[in-house]
Every structure is written in structure tokens, then in C-alpha cells.
Design a protein around this motif. Sequence first.
Motif, short mmCIF file in Angstrom:
data_model
loop_
_atom_site.label_atom_id
_atom_site.label_comp_id
_atom_site.label_asym_id
_atom_site.label_seq_id
_atom_site.Cartn_x
_atom_site.Cartn_y
_atom_site.Cartn_z
N ARG A 157 54.39 37.16 45.64
CA ARG A 157 52.99 37.00 45.24
C ARG A 157 52.43 35.67 45.73
O ARG A 157 51.29 35.60 46.20
CB ARG A 157 52.90 37.11 43.71
CG ARG A 157 51.49 36.99 43.16
CD ARG A 157 51.21 35.58 42.69
NE ARG A 157 49.95 35.52 41.97
CZ ARG A 157 49.25 34.41 41.88
NH1 ARG A 157 49.65 33.30 42.45
NH2 ARG A 157 48.12 34.39 41.22
N SER B 253 41.90 32.23 38.98
CA SER B 253 41.34 32.88 37.80
C SER B 253 42.13 32.51 36.56
O SER B 253 43.20 31.90 36.64
CB SER B 253 41.39 34.40 37.99
OG SER B 253 42.73 34.84 37.97
N ILE C 132 43.77 34.58 34.74
CA ILE C 132 45.05 35.30 34.80
C ILE C 132 46.06 34.49 35.62
O ILE C 132 47.23 34.37 35.25
CB ILE C 132 44.88 36.71 35.42
CG1 ILE C 132 43.94 37.55 34.58
CG2 ILE C 132 46.21 37.41 35.57
CD1 ILE C 132 43.45 38.80 35.27
N GLY C 133 45.61 33.93 36.73
CA GLY C 133 46.48 33.10 37.56
C GLY C 133 46.96 31.86 36.83
O GLY C 133 48.13 31.47 36.94
N LYS D 228 49.51 32.96 34.27
CA LYS D 228 50.77 33.24 34.98
C LYS D 228 51.52 31.96 35.26
O LYS D 228 52.72 31.86 35.03
CB LYS D 228 50.47 33.99 36.29
CG LYS D 228 51.69 34.40 37.10
CD LYS D 228 52.20 33.43 38.12
CE LYS D 228 51.23 32.83 39.07
NZ LYS D 228 51.86 31.81 39.93
N LEU E 229 51.90 39.23 34.87
CA LEU E 229 50.64 38.52 35.18
C LEU E 229 50.51 38.22 36.66
O LEU E 229 49.41 38.23 37.22
CB LEU E 229 50.54 37.23 34.36
CG LEU E 229 50.33 37.39 32.86
CD1 LEU E 229 50.41 36.03 32.17
CD2 LEU E 229 49.01 38.07 32.56
N SER E 230 51.63 37.95 37.32
CA SER E 230 51.64 37.65 38.74
C SER E 230 51.16 38.85 39.56
O SER E 230 50.29 38.73 40.42
CB SER E 230 53.05 37.25 39.16
OG SER E 230 53.10 36.95 40.52
N TRP F 224 49.54 41.44 38.38
CA TRP F 224 48.18 41.74 37.96
C TRP F 224 47.18 40.82 38.67
O TRP F 224 46.17 41.29 39.23
CB TRP F 224 48.07 41.58 36.45
CG TRP F 224 46.72 41.89 35.85
CD1 TRP F 224 45.66 42.54 36.42
CD2 TRP F 224 46.29 41.54 34.53
NE1 TRP F 224 44.61 42.63 35.55
CE2 TRP F 224 44.98 42.03 34.37
CE3 TRP F 224 46.90 40.89 33.47
CZ2 TRP F 224 44.25 41.86 33.19
CZ3 TRP F 224 46.18 40.73 32.30
CH2 TRP F 224 44.87 41.21 32.17
N SER F 225 47.45 39.50 38.68
CA SER F 225 46.51 38.58 39.33
C SER F 225 46.44 38.83 40.83
O SER F 225 45.37 38.74 41.43
CB SER F 225 46.88 37.13 39.03
OG SER F 225 48.11 36.78 39.62
N VAL G 88 44.12 41.67 41.29
CA VAL G 88 42.74 41.23 41.04
C VAL G 88 42.20 40.50 42.27
O VAL G 88 41.07 40.75 42.72
CB VAL G 88 42.66 40.33 39.78
CG1 VAL G 88 41.31 39.63 39.68
CG2 VAL G 88 42.93 41.16 38.52
N TYR G 89 43.00 39.59 42.85
CA TYR G 89 42.57 38.87 44.04
C TYR G 89 42.38 39.83 45.22
O TYR G 89 41.41 39.72 45.97
CB TYR G 89 43.59 37.79 44.43
CG TYR G 89 43.72 36.66 43.44
CD1 TYR G 89 42.61 36.09 42.83
CD2 TYR G 89 44.97 36.14 43.10
CE1 TYR G 89 42.73 35.06 41.93
CE2 TYR G 89 45.10 35.10 42.20
CZ TYR G 89 43.98 34.56 41.62
OH TYR G 89 44.11 33.54 40.73
#
Length: 188
Positions: free
Chosen positions: A100, A123, A125-126, A129, A168-169, A171-172, A175-176
Amino acid sequence: MWTIPNLLTALRVCLIPVFVIVYFLDWQWAHQAGALIFWFAAITDWFDGYLARRLGQSTAFGAFLDPVADKLIVCAALLMIAHSYDTVWITVSAILLMSREVFVSALREWMSAAGKRDTVKVSFIGKAKTMAQMLALIGLLSELEFFMGFPLYWVTLGKLLLLIATVLSVWSMLVYLKAAWKHLTAEA
């Protein structure tokens, strides 16, 4: 160029071989000492950013070196816990977390070259993470479940936080990727 924040970032890079060597020394508290060095490096990461903003000492060199220093020490720690724990799920988590980091760094680089860097800015989320990842690594590196007879459960908490950081990794990253997708698929 050699502002206080940049010196802290450079110190973090210099701590990487010290951290690795200390962690693998053949003495009783080597892993705990390595975890302490990693913790110190993680604190300097927060502190250098704070000082750069507070003192007005943000530089292009610091903006380049800070994320590089973060990724180098985190990847070293991920490799070390994959080696130390030798379990499939910690190894898979380490691979996903490192993948990631490479993917998002490349995406940000490409988006920056296209003049769209703000599309993939950091973000919440990032940041979540990163916090979960750092705490997980400190716990896993320390290998402490008990200290002077008192239960700490740092390894258990570290494993849980590593799982959270991995989720979270991914997921983020998605998202990116979603935010950048229209630019990535646009006609040249």
C-alpha cells in the motif's frame, strides 16, 4: 535546509540501522530497546511536522525527506516483525502494508505530475491507519506481555492493531484510487 524539523527527520533516517542492529543484538532486552528506538523515531515524526508548522520552517527538502524517512523505518519494522513472528497473517499484513505504501506513493507522484496532487491528499483514514500501525509495531517489536509480573498485553494489542491497520490501509488505498480513478482513466 538544515532546520530543526529537517534535522529531526534526518535523525530518524540515521536511527534506522541503529534500530535494526539493537533489535537483533543477542541480549535479553534487545527487542524492547529496539521498540523504544522505534517509538522515539515515531515521536520525532510528529514533532518535526509540528515544529515545521509552528516555526514556519517548512522546506521542500523536508517535504521530500519526511515521508521517505517514515516509509523506510516502517518497512524495516514490518520486515522485522514478519521475521520474528513467522506467522502467515503477520507476514500477509506486512506485505499488504508495504504494498500500500508503494502504491499510494506512486499514485501521489503520478497525480502530482498531472497537477492533481490535492486529489490524493492525506485523509483521516490514512492518519488513523498510521496511528494504528505505529502502535501495533511498537507493541509487536517489544514482545512484552508482562513487565515485572504485571500483565501488559502489548503483543496481543499489537496484533489487534496490526489487523486494524491492515484493514484501514487497504480501505484508504481504495479511497485514494477511487479519487484518482477519473484522472488515471482519462484520455492522454
